[in-house]
Scaffold this motif. Structure first.
Motif, PDB file in Angstrom:
ATOM      1  N   ILE A  31      47.080  36.655  27.625  1.00 10.61           N
ATOM      2  CA  ILE A  31      48.086  36.906  26.582  1.00 10.61           C
ATOM      3  C   ILE A  31      49.461  36.434  27.051  1.00 10.61           C
ATOM      4  O   ILE A  31      50.211  35.773  26.304  1.00 10.61           O
ATOM      5  CB  ILE A  31      48.131  38.405  26.229  1.00 10.61           C
ATOM      6  CG1 ILE A  31      46.842  38.842  25.547  1.00 10.61           C
ATOM      7  CG2 ILE A  31      49.341  38.707  25.349  1.00 10.61           C
ATOM      8  CD1 ILE A  31      46.655  38.349  24.158  1.00 10.61           C
ATOM      9  N   ILE A  32      49.797  36.784  28.308  1.00 17.72           N
ATOM     10  CA  ILE A  32      51.114  36.413  28.855  1.00 17.72           C
ATOM     11  C   ILE A  32      51.256  34.902  28.944  1.00 17.72           C
ATOM     12  O   ILE A  32      52.294  34.334  28.574  1.00 17.72           O
ATOM     13  CB  ILE A  32      51.311  37.062  30.236  1.00 17.72           C
ATOM     14  CG1 ILE A  32      51.421  38.588  30.087  1.00 17.72           C
ATOM     15  CG2 ILE A  32      52.568  36.504  30.918  1.00 17.72           C
ATOM     16  CD1 ILE A  32      51.407  39.331  31.400  1.00 17.72           C
ATOM     17  N   ILE A  33      50.212  34.223  29.433  1.00 15.60           N
ATOM     18  CA  ILE A  33      50.252  32.763  29.545  1.00 15.60           C
ATOM     19  C   ILE A  33      50.411  32.125  28.166  1.00 15.60           C
ATOM     20  O   ILE A  33      51.199  31.180  27.974  1.00 15.60           O
ATOM     21  CB  ILE A  33      48.992  32.238  30.255  1.00 15.60           C
ATOM     22  CG1 ILE A  33      48.994  32.670  31.725  1.00 15.60           C
ATOM     23  CG2 ILE A  33      48.898  30.717  30.145  1.00 15.60           C
ATOM     24  CD1 ILE A  33      47.731  32.320  32.467  1.00 15.60           C
ATOM     25  N   SER A  34      49.677  32.648  27.199  1.00 17.94           N
ATOM     26  CA  SER A  34      49.767  32.108  25.837  1.00 17.94           C
ATOM     27  C   SER A  34      51.167  32.302  25.269  1.00 17.94           C
ATOM     28  O   SER A  34      51.718  31.407  24.605  1.00 17.94           O
ATOM     29  CB  SER A  34      48.740  32.805  24.931  1.00 17.94           C
ATOM     30  OG  SER A  34      47.430  32.566  25.375  1.00 17.94           O
ATOM     31  N   TRP A  35      51.738  33.474  25.555  1.00 18.93           N
ATOM     32  CA  TRP A  35      53.097  33.761  25.065  1.00 18.93           C
ATOM     33  C   TRP A  35      54.116  32.820  25.707  1.00 18.93           C
ATOM     34  O   TRP A  35      55.020  32.309  25.035  1.00 18.93           O
ATOM     35  CB  TRP A  35      53.442  35.218  25.352  1.00 18.93           C
ATOM     36  CG  TRP A  35      54.819  35.609  24.877  1.00 18.93           C
ATOM     37  CD1 TRP A  35      55.196  35.942  23.611  1.00 18.93           C
ATOM     38  CD2 TRP A  35      55.995  35.700  25.689  1.00 18.93           C
ATOM     39  NE1 TRP A  35      56.536  36.235  23.561  1.00 18.93           N
ATOM     40  CE2 TRP A  35      57.062  36.092  24.831  1.00 18.93           C
ATOM     41  CE3 TRP A  35      56.261  35.483  27.033  1.00 18.93           C
ATOM     42  CZ2 TRP A  35      58.357  36.274  25.284  1.00 18.93           C
ATOM     43  CZ3 TRP A  35      57.553  35.661  27.481  1.00 18.93           C
ATOM     44  CH2 TRP A  35      58.593  36.051  26.622  1.00 18.93           C
ATOM     45  N   TYR A  76      37.231  50.659  40.326  1.00 23.20           N
ATOM     46  CA  TYR A  76      38.431  50.469  39.516  1.00 23.20           C
ATOM     47  C   TYR A  76      38.642  48.990  39.199  1.00 23.20           C
ATOM     48  O   TYR A  76      38.991  48.616  38.070  1.00 23.20           O
ATOM     49  CB  TYR A  76      39.661  51.000  40.243  1.00 23.20           C
ATOM     50  CG  TYR A  76      39.720  52.507  40.331  1.00 23.20           C
ATOM     51  CD1 TYR A  76      39.136  53.310  39.359  1.00 23.20           C
ATOM     52  CD2 TYR A  76      40.363  53.139  41.404  1.00 23.20           C
ATOM     53  CE1 TYR A  76      39.182  54.695  39.439  1.00 23.20           C
ATOM     54  CE2 TYR A  76      40.422  54.519  41.488  1.00 23.20           C
ATOM     55  CZ  TYR A  76      39.826  55.290  40.515  1.00 23.20           C
ATOM     56  OH  TYR A  76      39.883  56.651  40.589  1.00 23.20           O
ATOM     57  N   TRP A  77      38.462  48.151  40.219  1.00 19.23           N
ATOM     58  CA  TRP A  77      38.650  46.713  40.031  1.00 19.23           C
ATOM     59  C   TRP A  77      37.682  46.161  38.997  1.00 19.23           C
ATOM     60  O   TRP A  77      38.073  45.420  38.090  1.00 19.23           O
ATOM     61  CB  TRP A  77      38.489  45.991  41.359  1.00 19.23           C
ATOM     62  CG  TRP A  77      38.522  44.492  41.246  1.00 19.23           C
ATOM     63  CD1 TRP A  77      37.479  43.629  41.382  1.00 19.23           C
ATOM     64  CD2 TRP A  77      39.670  43.682  40.962  1.00 19.23           C
ATOM     65  NE1 TRP A  77      37.895  42.343  41.215  1.00 19.23           N
ATOM     66  CE2 TRP A  77      39.243  42.332  40.947  1.00 19.23           C
ATOM     67  CE3 TRP A  77      41.016  43.959  40.720  1.00 19.23           C
ATOM     68  CZ2 TRP A  77      40.100  41.284  40.703  1.00 19.23           C
ATOM     69  CZ3 TRP A  77      41.881  42.895  40.466  1.00 19.23           C
ATOM     70  CH2 TRP A  77      41.422  41.578  40.456  1.00 19.23           C
ATOM     71  N   GLU A  78      36.389  46.512  39.113  1.00 17.28           N
ATOM     72  CA  GLU A  78      35.385  46.016  38.172  1.00 17.28           C
ATOM     73  C   GLU A  78      35.632  46.547  36.760  1.00 17.28           C
ATOM     74  O   GLU A  78      35.340  45.866  35.773  1.00 17.28           O
ATOM     75  CB  GLU A  78      33.991  46.417  38.653  1.00 17.28           C
ATOM     76  CG  GLU A  78      33.557  45.699  39.923  1.00 17.28           C
ATOM     77  CD  GLU A  78      32.207  46.172  40.432  1.00 17.28           C
ATOM     78  OE1 GLU A  78      31.713  47.205  39.918  1.00 17.28           O
ATOM     79  OE2 GLU A  78      31.648  45.518  41.330  1.00 17.28           O
ATOM     80  N   LYS A  79      36.177  47.753  36.699  1.00 16.63           N
ATOM     81  CA  LYS A  79      36.421  48.380  35.391  1.00 16.63           C
ATOM     82  C   LYS A  79      37.601  47.749  34.675  1.00 16.63           C
ATOM     83  O   LYS A  79      37.566  47.515  33.459  1.00 16.63           O
ATOM     84  CB  LYS A  79      36.662  49.877  35.587  1.00 16.63           C
ATOM     85  CG  LYS A  79      36.873  50.649  34.292  1.00 16.63           C
ATOM     86  CD  LYS A  79      37.043  52.132  34.576  1.00 16.63           C
ATOM     87  CE  LYS A  79      37.251  52.918  33.287  1.00 16.63           C
ATOM     88  NZ  LYS A  79      37.409  54.378  33.554  1.00 16.63           N
ATOM     89  N   VAL A 108      40.334  43.687  31.600  1.00 19.07           N
ATOM     90  CA  VAL A 108      41.594  44.002  30.923  1.00 19.07           C
ATOM     91  C   VAL A 108      42.730  43.180  31.530  1.00 19.07           C
ATOM     92  O   VAL A 108      43.585  42.637  30.811  1.00 19.07           O
ATOM     93  CB  VAL A 108      41.912  45.514  31.029  1.00 19.07           C
ATOM     94  CG1 VAL A 108      43.263  45.817  30.389  1.00 19.07           C
ATOM     95  CG2 VAL A 108      40.814  46.331  30.383  1.00 19.07           C
ATOM     96  N   LEU A 109      42.731  43.082  32.867  1.00 27.24           N
ATOM     97  CA  LEU A 109      43.763  42.323  33.556  1.00 27.24           C
ATOM     98  C   LEU A 109      43.713  40.848  33.167  1.00 27.24           C
ATOM     99  O   LEU A 109      44.753  40.218  32.898  1.00 27.24           O
ATOM    100  CB  LEU A 109      43.591  42.473  35.069  1.00 27.24           C
ATOM    101  CG  LEU A 109      44.595  41.740  35.962  1.00 27.24           C
ATOM    102  CD1 LEU A 109      46.011  42.244  35.697  1.00 27.24           C
ATOM    103  CD2 LEU A 109      44.233  41.918  37.439  1.00 27.24           C
ATOM    104  N   VAL A 110      42.512  40.295  33.120  1.00 37.48           N
ATOM    105  CA  VAL A 110      42.345  38.892  32.724  1.00 37.48           C
ATOM    106  C   VAL A 110      42.848  38.680  31.298  1.00 37.48           C
ATOM    107  O   VAL A 110      43.523  37.686  30.997  1.00 37.48           O
ATOM    108  CB  VAL A 110      40.863  38.476  32.841  1.00 37.48           C
ATOM    109  CG1 VAL A 110      40.643  37.098  32.210  1.00 37.48           C
ATOM    110  CG2 VAL A 110      40.431  38.460  34.296  1.00 37.48           C
TER     111      VAL A 110
END
Length: 219
Positions: free
Chosen positions: A205-209, A191-194, A198-200
């Motif tokens: 996106i959040i940091i950019s926002w 699950y983590w590798e999958k 997406v999490l990164v």
């Protein structure tokens, strides 16, 4: 389907002559023939393996094709001489596999080929032999070695061999629990590798926002 080592099934060297193949097949066929082993599932299964091996290796054209595939699976052909498969040799094959993996760069490993090697170790004929002799200590070590070899594999591969490992564990509750713990860890890792990419991406996106909001709030 896992590649079958017909030379090992007949207990002959890869360069064995046709006469040697016939001689060994006749001897083993008499030993494992169903008529001589009524109700023995191991004997019946192994007899079918012997027949398949003989039909291929006694036919010049089929043997030539098989020999080519065999060399691809066993490039170190000089070490594969005549042998008789036992619970101990199956365990030794697995230990040898782990030694090979320990010497390899994990980022360059072909996980598909490693999975195929494990499938070969857990082939139908080997499973029948291991269950027939039922050496609990050897089976326990074998399961532990296979768990070690499976540690680098994706969960989908381990999930397919898990039933065979549980079969070899028999009534060993501690070993069955160890397999379940391994499966759980492997699933979480999958699950983590999958979802890690997406999490990164979401974090980026959040940091950019946030940067955008902070820069505009100062204007």
């Amino acid at each position: 389907m896992a590649f079958k080592n017909h030379y090992r099934t007949l207990g002959i060297a890869p360069n064995a002559s046709l006469e040697a193949i016939k001689k060994e097949f006749r001897k083993l066929a008499m030993q494992y023939h169903p008529d001589m082993n009524a109700g023995n599932e191991f004997a019946a299964s192994h007899f079918r393996e012997l027949q398949e091996a003989y039909e291929i290796l006694s036919h010049p054209t089929r043997r030539a094709k098989y020999q080519y595939e065999w060399k691809l699976h066993f490039p170190d052909s000089h070490i594969h001489l005549t042998w008789t498969q036992t619970s101990e040799t199956i365990l030794n094959d697995t230990i040898h596999l782990n030694k090979q993996l320990a010497a390899m760069d994990m980022f360059r490993m072909n996980k598909e080929l490693i999975y195929r090697r494990i499938q070969q170790i857990l082939s139908e004929s080997n499973m029948n032999l291991l269950q027939h002799h039922n050496h609990e200590a050897i089976n326990e070590k074998l399961v532990q070695q296979l768990l070690a070899a499976s540690s680098i594999l994706p969960f989908k591969y381990f999930d397919s061999i898990k039933p065979q490992l549980k079969t070899l564990s028999g009534t060993n509750e501690e070993l069955l629990k160890e397999i379940e713990r391994f499966a759980k860890t492997s699933r979480y890792k999958n699950y983590w590798e999958k979802y890690y990419p997406v999490l990164v991406f979401l974090i980026a996106i959040i940091i950019s926002w946030l940067i955008y909001r902070l820069s505009h709030s100062r204007l």
